[in-house]
Design an enzyme around this catalytic site. Sequence first.
Site, PDB file in Angstrom:
ATOM      1  N   ARG A  90      -2.299 -14.867   3.730  1.00  0.00           N
ATOM      2  CA  ARG A  90      -3.038 -14.175   4.803  1.00  0.00           C
ATOM      3  C   ARG A  90      -2.360 -14.425   6.159  1.00  0.00           C
ATOM      4  NH1 ARG A  90      -6.958 -10.192   3.891  1.00  0.00           N
ATOM      5  NH2 ARG A  90      -7.668 -10.689   5.985  1.00  0.00           N
ATOM      6  N   PHE A  96     -15.187   3.694   7.088  1.00  0.00           N
ATOM      7  CA  PHE A  96     -13.844   4.065   6.627  1.00  0.00           C
ATOM      8  C   PHE A  96     -13.648   3.895   5.115  1.00  0.00           C
ATOM      9  CE2 PHE A  96     -13.761  -0.322   8.241  1.00  0.00           C
ATOM     10  CZ  PHE A  96     -13.278  -1.013   7.140  1.00  0.00           C
ATOM     11  N   ARG A 139       2.506  -7.601   9.168  1.00  0.00           N
ATOM     12  CA  ARG A 139       1.911  -6.478   9.906  1.00  0.00           C
ATOM     13  C   ARG A 139       2.384  -6.460  11.362  1.00  0.00           C
ATOM     14  NH1 ARG A 139      -4.088  -7.365   7.248  1.00  0.00           N
ATOM     15  NH2 ARG A 139      -3.883  -5.955   5.454  1.00  0.00           N
ATOM     16  N   HIS A 178      -1.854  -5.318   1.260  1.00  0.00           N
ATOM     17  CA  HIS A 178      -3.128  -5.976   0.975  1.00  0.00           C
ATOM     18  C   HIS A 178      -2.860  -7.405   0.507  1.00  0.00           C
ATOM     19  CE1 HIS A 178      -7.097  -6.882  -0.581  1.00  0.00           C
ATOM     20  NE2 HIS A 178      -6.472  -7.433  -1.605  1.00  0.00           N
ATOM     21  N   THR A 186      -5.880  -7.955  10.281  1.00  0.00           N
ATOM     22  CA  THR A 186      -6.147  -6.637   9.694  1.00  0.00           C
ATOM     23  C   THR A 186      -5.579  -5.526  10.584  1.00  0.00           C
ATOM     24  OG1 THR A 186      -8.142  -7.472   8.637  1.00  0.00           O
ATOM     25  CG2 THR A 186      -7.985  -5.080   8.928  1.00  0.00           C
ATOM     26  N   TYR A 233     -12.404  -2.384  -3.283  1.00  0.00           N
ATOM     27  CA  TYR A 233     -12.933  -2.517  -1.915  1.00  0.00           C
ATOM     28  C   TYR A 233     -14.460  -2.477  -1.867  1.00  0.00           C
ATOM     29  CZ  TYR A 233      -8.336  -2.192   0.385  1.00  0.00           C
ATOM     30  OH  TYR A 233      -7.053  -2.432   0.846  1.00  0.00           O
ATOM     31  N   ASN A 258      -1.753  -0.228   7.449  1.00  0.00           N
ATOM     32  CA  ASN A 258      -1.245  -1.589   7.687  1.00  0.00           C
ATOM     33  C   ASN A 258      -0.454  -2.166   6.515  1.00  0.00           C
ATOM     34  OD1 ASN A 258      -3.330  -2.138   5.983  1.00  0.00           O
ATOM     35  ND2 ASN A 258      -4.545  -3.343   7.445  1.00  0.00           N
ATOM     36  N   LYS A 261       0.835  -1.204   0.000  1.00  0.00           N
ATOM     37  CA  LYS A 261       0.000   0.000   0.000  1.00  0.00           C
ATOM     38  C   LYS A 261       0.876   1.263   0.000  1.00  0.00           C
ATOM     39  CE  LYS A 261      -3.855  -2.204   2.469  1.00  0.00           C
ATOM     40  NZ  LYS A 261      -4.710  -2.123   3.668  1.00  0.00           N
ATOM     41  N   GLU A 276      -9.725 -10.036  -7.839  1.00  0.00           N
ATOM     42  CA  GLU A 276      -8.728  -8.976  -7.676  1.00  0.00           C
ATOM     43  C   GLU A 276      -7.611  -9.097  -8.716  1.00  0.00           C
ATOM     44  OE1 GLU A 276      -7.636  -9.220  -3.534  1.00  0.00           O
ATOM     45  OE2 GLU A 276      -9.613  -8.524  -2.887  1.00  0.00           O
TER      46      GLU A 276
HETATM   47  P1  IDP Z   1      -7.720  -6.842   5.233  1.00  0.00           P
HETATM   48  O1  IDP Z   1      -6.865  -5.817   4.521  1.00  0.00           O
HETATM   49  O2  IDP Z   1      -6.981  -7.483   6.366  1.00  0.00           O
HETATM   50  O3  IDP Z   1      -8.341  -7.849   4.299  1.00  0.00           O
HETATM   51  P2  IDP Z   1     -10.370  -5.622   5.415  1.00  0.00           P
HETATM   52  O4  IDP Z   1     -11.349  -5.864   6.498  1.00  0.00           O
HETATM   53  O5  IDP Z   1     -10.626  -6.211   4.066  1.00  0.00           O
HETATM   54  O6  IDP Z   1      -8.915  -6.045   5.951  1.00  0.00           O
HETATM   55  O7  IDP Z   1     -10.222  -4.041   5.285  1.00  0.00           O
HETATM   56  C1  IDP Z   1      -9.517  -3.487   4.195  1.00  0.00           C
HETATM   57  C2  IDP Z   1      -8.624  -2.387   4.711  1.00  0.00           C
HETATM   58  O8  IDP Z   1      -9.428  -1.349   5.257  1.00  0.00           O
HETATM   59  C3  IDP Z   1      -7.685  -2.776   5.842  1.00  0.00           C
HETATM   60  O9  IDP Z   1      -6.511  -3.414   5.411  1.00  0.00           O
HETATM   61  C4  IDP Z   1      -7.402  -1.440   6.477  1.00  0.00           C
HETATM   62  O10 IDP Z   1      -6.432  -0.723   5.714  1.00  0.00           O
HETATM   63  C5  IDP Z   1      -8.727  -0.732   6.323  1.00  0.00           C
HETATM   64  N1  IDP Z   1      -9.533  -0.868   7.532  1.00  0.00           N
HETATM   65  C6  IDP Z   1     -10.192  -1.957   7.989  1.00  0.00           C
HETATM   66  N2  IDP Z   1     -10.808  -1.741   9.147  1.00  0.00           N
HETATM   67  C7  IDP Z   1     -10.558  -0.431   9.441  1.00  0.00           C
HETATM   68  C8  IDP Z   1     -10.927   0.405  10.525  1.00  0.00           C
HETATM   69  O11 IDP Z   1     -11.636   0.008  11.456  1.00  0.00           O
HETATM   70  N3  IDP Z   1     -10.467   1.688  10.465  1.00  0.00           N
HETATM   71  C9  IDP Z   1      -9.696   2.157   9.455  1.00  0.00           C
HETATM   72  N4  IDP Z   1      -9.311   1.398   8.426  1.00  0.00           N
HETATM   73  C10 IDP Z   1      -9.738   0.121   8.411  1.00  0.00           C
HETATM   74 MG    MG Z   2      -9.784  -7.631   2.844  1.00  0.00          MG
END
Ligand code: IDP
Ligand code: MG
Length: 162
Positions: free
Chosen positions: A98, A70, A115, A128, A104, A62, A125, A22, A139
């Site tokens: 993963r 968010f 992470r 992706h 996450t 997304y 974080n 990212k 994707e």
């Molecule tokens: P992932 O990247 O681990 O698959 P997802 O739930 O798919 O997680 O969320 C996508 C991205 O959205 C996360 O990697 C993170 O950057 C962001 N994100 C997820 N939850 C939050 C939150 O509660 N606050 C801010 N950003 C979030």
């Molecule tokens: Mg995800």
Amino acid sequence: MGFYSRMPASSADMERTFIAVKPDGVQRGLCGEIIKRFETRGFKLVAAKFVQASEDHMKKHYLDLKDMPFYAGLCKYMSSGPVFAMVWEGQSIVKLARMMLGETNPADSKPGSIRGDLCINIGRNIIHGSDTLDNAKMEVDLWFKAEEFVNWTPCSQAFLYE
Ligand code: IDP
Ligand code: MG
């Protein structure tokens, strides 16, 4: 053309997954570290590009999060600077990648995970990775065209799989 049809016939049990460093990971100079982890695990890089995605592209990527508070900020941030987009191949790679990423929220990620070792905040974080095989297919096809894949056999292949 879907990504399965582009895979060599001999690797029917192989999977491909979409991984992206990212904008925060790119700015922090972590592309090399992240690539290294996938390389040393034994996975095979089959496509890669350094790009700045549009906000519309990130909204598609997304889409399943469109009702989250968010979502707008996430898509804006993900299009604010370059990302390093990759497709990696290997046995069970969707699940294994993963696990390599961690949770996450970096605060819930174990040391040893990407992470858990390299970042702190859920909104920054650094990486992706596709969460399911179905999402990996979507994707990979959203980010890459058929002609962007390289067909090659790493010399290590025979020593990674029996
Ligand atoms: P992932 O990247 O681990 O698959 P997802 O739930 O798919 O997680 O969320 C996508 C991205 O959205 C996360 O990697 C993170 O950057 C962001 N994100 C997820 N939850 C939050 C939150 O509660 N606050 C801010 N950003 C979030
Ligand atoms: Mg995800």
